[in-house]
Design a protein around this motif. Structure first.
Motif, PDB file in Angstrom:
ATOM      1  N   LEU A 149      23.869  13.244 -53.331  1.00  0.00           N
ATOM      2  CA  LEU A 149      23.515  13.773 -52.059  1.00  0.00           C
ATOM      3  C   LEU A 149      22.319  14.973 -51.884  1.00  0.00           C
ATOM      4  CD1 LEU A 149      24.612  14.389 -49.249  1.00  0.00           C
ATOM      5  CD2 LEU A 149      25.696  16.351 -50.079  1.00  0.00           C
ATOM      6  N   ASP A 150      22.077  15.465 -53.149  1.00  0.00           N
ATOM      7  CA  ASP A 150      20.835  16.361 -53.299  1.00  0.00           C
ATOM      8  C   ASP A 150      19.618  15.389 -53.619  1.00  0.00           C
ATOM      9  OD1 ASP A 150      22.307  18.665 -53.069  1.00  0.00           O
ATOM     10  OD2 ASP A 150      22.753  18.776 -55.189  1.00  0.00           O
ATOM     11  N   LYS A 151      19.808  14.319 -54.089  1.00  0.00           N
ATOM     12  CA  LYS A 151      18.543  13.719 -54.308  1.00  0.00           C
ATOM     13  C   LYS A 151      18.227  13.047 -52.775  1.00  0.00           C
ATOM     14  CE  LYS A 151      18.665  12.407 -58.967  1.00  0.00           C
ATOM     15  NZ  LYS A 151      17.242  12.426 -59.236  1.00  0.00           N
ATOM     16  N   ILE A 152      19.157  12.231 -52.230  1.00  0.00           N
ATOM     17  CA  ILE A 152      18.928  11.486 -50.904  1.00  0.00           C
ATOM     18  C   ILE A 152      18.376  12.200 -49.756  1.00  0.00           C
ATOM     19  CG2 ILE A 152      19.780  10.234 -49.090  1.00  0.00           C
ATOM     20  CD1 ILE A 152      21.380   8.508 -51.233  1.00  0.00           C
ATOM     21  N   ASN A 153      18.946  13.544 -49.615  1.00  0.00           N
ATOM     22  CA  ASN A 153      18.798  14.359 -48.450  1.00  0.00           C
ATOM     23  C   ASN A 153      17.212  14.865 -48.111  1.00  0.00           C
ATOM     24  OD1 ASN A 153      21.040  14.868 -46.515  1.00  0.00           O
ATOM     25  ND2 ASN A 153      21.984  16.539 -48.045  1.00  0.00           N
ATOM     26  N   PRO A 154      16.515  15.385 -49.186  1.00  0.00           N
ATOM     27  CA  PRO A 154      15.172  15.573 -48.791  1.00  0.00           C
ATOM     28  C   PRO A 154      14.342  14.324 -48.289  1.00  0.00           C
ATOM     29  CG  PRO A 154      15.838  16.488 -50.872  1.00  0.00           C
ATOM     30  CD  PRO A 154      17.018  15.502 -50.586  1.00  0.00           C
ATOM     31  N   GLU A 155      14.473  13.132 -49.069  1.00  0.00           N
ATOM     32  CA  GLU A 155      13.987  11.805 -48.780  1.00  0.00           C
ATOM     33  C   GLU A 155      14.407  11.231 -47.272  1.00  0.00           C
ATOM     34  OE1 GLU A 155      11.312  10.606 -50.289  1.00  0.00           O
ATOM     35  OE2 GLU A 155      11.640  11.897 -51.931  1.00  0.00           O
ATOM     36  N   LEU A 156      15.596  11.506 -47.130  1.00  0.00           N
ATOM     37  CA  LEU A 156      16.041  11.232 -45.776  1.00  0.00           C
ATOM     38  C   LEU A 156      15.394  11.901 -44.595  1.00  0.00           C
ATOM     39  CD1 LEU A 156      18.095   9.309 -44.120  1.00  0.00           C
ATOM     40  CD2 LEU A 156      19.696  11.260 -44.424  1.00  0.00           C
ATOM     41  N   ALA A 157      15.581  13.308 -44.759  1.00  0.00           N
ATOM     42  CA  ALA A 157      14.778  14.018 -43.865  1.00  0.00           C
ATOM     43  C   ALA A 157      13.225  13.766 -43.684  1.00  0.00           C
ATOM     44  CB  ALA A 157      14.990  15.642 -44.249  1.00  0.00           C
ATOM     45  N   ASP A 158      12.684  13.229 -44.849  1.00  0.00           N
ATOM     46  CA  ASP A 158      11.115  13.225 -44.798  1.00  0.00           C
ATOM     47  C   ASP A 158      10.995  11.547 -44.112  1.00  0.00           C
ATOM     48  OD1 ASP A 158       8.346  13.599 -45.566  1.00  0.00           O
ATOM     49  OD2 ASP A 158       8.559  11.880 -46.980  1.00  0.00           O
ATOM     50  N   LYS A 159      11.750  10.719 -44.659  1.00  0.00           N
ATOM     51  CA  LYS A 159      11.393   9.440 -43.945  1.00  0.00           C
ATOM     52  C   LYS A 159      11.731   9.162 -42.424  1.00  0.00           C
ATOM     53  CE  LYS A 159      10.501   7.470 -47.741  1.00  0.00           C
ATOM     54  NZ  LYS A 159       8.972   6.899 -48.104  1.00  0.00           N
ATOM     55  N   THR A 160      12.792   9.949 -41.980  1.00  0.00           N
ATOM     56  CA  THR A 160      13.100   9.769 -40.444  1.00  0.00           C
ATOM     57  C   THR A 160      12.276  10.676 -39.615  1.00  0.00           C
ATOM     58  OG1 THR A 160      14.832  11.479 -41.032  1.00  0.00           O
ATOM     59  CG2 THR A 160      15.480   9.274 -40.832  1.00  0.00           C
ATOM     60  N   SER A 161      11.227  11.346 -40.066  1.00  0.00           N
ATOM     61  CA  SER A 161      10.452  12.270 -39.396  1.00  0.00           C
ATOM     62  C   SER A 161       8.992  11.722 -39.138  1.00  0.00           C
ATOM     63  CB  SER A 161      10.308  13.691 -40.132  1.00  0.00           C
ATOM     64  OG  SER A 161       9.394  13.815 -41.409  1.00  0.00           O
ATOM     65  N   LYS A 162       8.830  10.469 -39.851  1.00  0.00           N
ATOM     66  CA  LYS A 162       7.584  10.008 -39.632  1.00  0.00           C
ATOM     67  C   LYS A 162       7.435   8.658 -38.826  1.00  0.00           C
ATOM     68  CE  LYS A 162       6.350  11.179 -44.672  1.00  0.00           C
ATOM     69  NZ  LYS A 162       5.899  10.388 -45.951  1.00  0.00           N
ATOM     70  N   SER A 163       6.214   8.397 -38.602  1.00  0.00           N
ATOM     71  CA  SER A 163       6.159   7.282 -37.449  1.00  0.00           C
ATOM     72  C   SER A 163       6.720   6.012 -37.948  1.00  0.00           C
ATOM     73  CB  SER A 163       4.455   7.157 -36.991  1.00  0.00           C
ATOM     74  OG  SER A 163       3.807   6.837 -38.339  1.00  0.00           O
ATOM     75  N   ALA A 164       6.790   5.928 -39.274  1.00  0.00           N
ATOM     76  CA  ALA A 164       7.197   4.381 -39.522  1.00  0.00           C
ATOM     77  C   ALA A 164       8.823   4.312 -39.166  1.00  0.00           C
ATOM     78  CB  ALA A 164       7.295   4.139 -41.129  1.00  0.00           C
ATOM     79  N   TRP A 165       9.425   5.383 -39.235  1.00  0.00           N
ATOM     80  CA  TRP A 165      10.734   5.486 -38.697  1.00  0.00           C
ATOM     81  C   TRP A 165      11.055   5.060 -37.162  1.00  0.00           C
ATOM     82  CZ3 TRP A 165      15.509   4.131 -39.932  1.00  0.00           C
ATOM     83  CH2 TRP A 165      16.638   4.750 -39.422  1.00  0.00           C
ATOM     84  N   LYS A 166      10.148   5.437 -36.319  1.00  0.00           N
ATOM     85  CA  LYS A 166       9.938   4.974 -34.942  1.00  0.00           C
ATOM     86  C   LYS A 166       9.539   3.599 -34.810  1.00  0.00           C
ATOM     87  CE  LYS A 166       8.412   9.808 -33.502  1.00  0.00           C
ATOM     88  NZ  LYS A 166       7.196  10.584 -32.749  1.00  0.00           N
TER      89      LYS A 166
END
Length: 375
Positions: free
Chosen positions: A348-365
């Protein structure tokens, strides 16, 4: 003797150096043992279940979809080794998580207090809401139009309008019949003159063949003109709405409308399932997948299907059901989707920072646009 003494001194020095080295190295060895490895040494078991457009299965058995693309991004960034483990039912996958048979589930799961207490829940990656799908009416437009014209509500509106026109026509005739006998004659004929004037006035035709000349008649005319402006507007809007071709078998605009429906469908162990239970709506049938529920609605097994609105919009397009079904504008219970894993999972602690980072970028859109899930 002196030589022997020097050998003993040298041995003592080596012994002291050895113990000092052991003393200072021991804490570092302990801390190194406590440090978590940068990468997981095992192959993660990732639970998946077909749930378009988040998790879908190709003909060759490979998975794709919004959640799959998101997991690929996370796994590549964190250098994770994994294998997918497919489940047929959500309940079985949740049981697998609670018993630690799988390391995480990447299917979109609504965040709730119960799940936070029982499982590890990541940051949300998608926002959704409960929607309602209804069936299009099978009657032709002409049949619906004719049935609306002869409906009780439409006839009642027309009769009410005629009564108001008749009332003002009689009032003007009473005020004008003695002084303006040329235009407002005596008897039934004169009453018809007043009704004619009232009708011409409310429709804003304005022929000018009937004109009140007495002060009382003109005062009544002023009242009628001002009243007619708002009256004809409201009547026109109401009549138009009743004559508008209604192509839906059910009109769901609020929760009360939904409670009146006898045959409702939803998906088992879903947020829509919880939503119906929370509002004491018990007359529903559960389906294993949203696709099953949408098809059941098109086949008249149920009257209304309640589920995640983005998913229903996707299925309506993909399954070519847009000519049979309609997603209503009404929206219930906005909520969030997250990834789930066993309680106190170090992942959980490994995924959470990356998940927040990935879903905030234009690639996720761009990924959201790929599956027509604009937010």
């Amino acid at each position: 003797m002196k030589r022997k003494y020097m050998q003993q001194l040298s041995t003592l020095r080596l012994t002291i150096f050895f113990y000092l080295l052991l003393f200072f190295s021991f804490p570092n060895a302990i801390s190194a043992m406590d440090e978590e490895p940068k990468e997981f040494p095992k192959i993660l078991k990732v639970g998946v279940q077909e749930d378009p457009p988040f998790v879908m299965k190709d003909e060759d058995g490979s998975f794709y979809g919004l959640s799959i693309d998101l997991w690929y991004m996370l796994a590549e960034e964190l250098h994770l080794l994994y294998e997918f483990e497919e489940y047929e039912h959500t309940s079985a996958m949740l049981l697998g998580l609670s018993r630690k048979k799988i390391d995480l589930s990447i299917n979109p799961m609504p965040v709730s207090g119960t799940r936070i207490r029982q499982l590890g829940v990541t940051h949300p990656f998608f926002t959704s809401s409960i929607g309602v799908a209804v069936r299009n009416a099978e009657d032709s437009q002409i049949q619906i139009f004719v049935s609306n014209i002869f409906s009780y509500g439409f006839i009642k509106l027309v009769m009410l309008l005629m009564m108001i026109v008749f009332g003002f026509g009689v009032l003007v005739w009473l005020a004008e019949r003695k002084i303006n006998q040329h235009e407002f004659r005596d008897g039934i004929v004169g009453i018809m003159d007043g009704i004619w004037w009232s009708t011409v006035t409310i429709t804003t035709v304005g022929y000018g063949d009937k004109t009140p000349k007495t002060p009382l008649g003109r005062f009544i005319s002023m009242l009628w003109m001002f009243a007619a402006i708002s009256l004809i507007s409201s009547f026109t809007a109401t009549i138009t709405s009743r004559l508008t071709v209604n192509q839906l078998e059910y009109q769901i605009e609020n929760l009360e409308d939904l409670k009146k429906v006898k045959k409702i469908g939803t998906v088992n162990f879903s947020s829509s399932h919880d939503f119906l239970d929370n509002y004491n709506i018990s007359t529903y049938k559960v389906y294993e997948t949203p696709k099953d529920g949408m098809i059941a609605l098109s086949k008249k097994e149920i009257d209304v299907f309640v589920y995640e609105k983005p998913v229903m919009k996707y299925l309506t397009n993909v399954e070519q059901l847009s000519n049979k079904l309609k997603i209503m504008p009404v929206t219930f219970n906005r909520h969030y989707f997250s990834l789930l894993m066993p309680k106190q999972s170090k992942l959980l602690d490994k995924i959470n920072p990356e998940l927040a980072d990935k879903t905030s970028k234009s690639a996720w859109k761009r990924v959201l646009e790929k599956y027509n899930l604009h937010q």
